[in-house]
Design a protein around this motif. Sequence first.
Motif, mmCIF file in Angstrom:
data_model
loop_
_atom_site.group_PDB
_atom_site.id
_atom_site.type_symbol
_atom_site.label_atom_id
_atom_site.label_comp_id
_atom_site.label_asym_id
_atom_site.label_seq_id
_atom_site.Cartn_x
_atom_site.Cartn_y
_atom_site.Cartn_z
ATOM 1 N N ASP A 98 -6.476 -1.417 -4.402
ATOM 2 C CA ASP A 98 -5.787 -1.977 -3.245
ATOM 3 C C ASP A 98 -6.711 -2.961 -2.533
ATOM 4 O O ASP A 98 -7.605 -2.554 -1.788
ATOM 5 C CB ASP A 98 -5.360 -0.844 -2.299
ATOM 6 N N GLU A 99 -6.504 -4.240 -2.786
ATOM 7 C CA GLU A 99 -7.324 -5.305 -2.196
ATOM 8 C C GLU A 99 -8.813 -4.983 -2.246
ATOM 9 O O GLU A 99 -9.482 -4.932 -1.211
ATOM 10 C CB GLU A 99 -6.871 -5.588 -0.761
ATOM 11 N N SER A 150 0.843 -1.210 0.000
ATOM 12 C CA SER A 150 0.000 0.000 0.000
ATOM 13 C C SER A 150 0.872 1.251 0.000
ATOM 14 O O SER A 150 0.561 2.236 -0.674
ATOM 15 C CB SER A 150 -0.930 0.015 1.218
HETATM 16 MG MG MG Z 1 -1.961 -2.807 2.224
#
Ligand code: MG
Length: 249
Positions: free
Chosen positions: A164-165, A43
């Motif tokens: 992001d995920e 991240s």
């Molecule tokens: Mg992350």
Amino acid sequence: MQIVSIENLSVKYNSTDIFSGVTLAVNAGDYVALAGPNGSGKSTLIKTMLGLIEPAAGSVKIFGVSPSTFADWQKVGYIPQRLVSFSPYFPATVEEVVSMGLLSGKRFPKRLSSKDNEAIDRALSLMDITALKDKKIGELSGGQQQRVIIARAVINEPELLILDEPTTAVDPETREKFFAVIDVLNKNKNTTVMLITHDTGSAGRYASKLLYFDRRVVFYGTFKDFCESENMAEYFGPGSQHLICHRHD
Ligand code: MG
Ligand code: ADP
């Protein structure tokens, strides 16, 4: 054309090194699955690409310029890891939230054209949320809110989409829908995609490249190269390498 290029990048939080000496490039049309252990800096790496974190050393370029001088942010769609979940009292409707994706790329006065309204309808229908159009976003379930967030991120047909995920907390149906939509954008519109995922077992079904990150670039290349790499067999153990590979041999 390089959409993102990173050279010798170091990032610190306070005085702690998160990673250093990271060099990589993402080309137009790439679909990169970014994987790695929790806390490995994934991240942080993409926040640095987006100019949300200042590097300690090295350089980042997005569409050829530093994020601090980059001005075409409507070319970029970003879905952060931690979704703000909307308060039930948040006054916007689904349609309004999706339309914010268009407004961010406009100068004042911010008015929607009939073409914009068509784009909104297309994005809603793409994510199967047309029926929710007039509902308050805060009244929806988590999975439905996530569909709205995805519709908002793709409505501009961004050239670079960073996720992001995005499917950690959604139902399997939304997940499949999501991957189908991203696949169409990547294949038909040549959208460059960077997808942070834990699901290394199925990443190879859709992504063209694997970036395995653990405070450094452990591997970056095609799945084929990953699967044939003796170094990676040694790094992960042949069993785990096989788990990443078996779905798309
Ligand atoms: Mg992350
Ligand atoms: P990942 O996304 O791979 O799970 P992160 O980039 O979120 O990893 O985090 C990398 C490391 O940086 C972790 O050790 C995490 O605890 C630390 N970290 C993340 N955000 C912050 C922050 N805002 N301040 C200090 N440390 C942070």
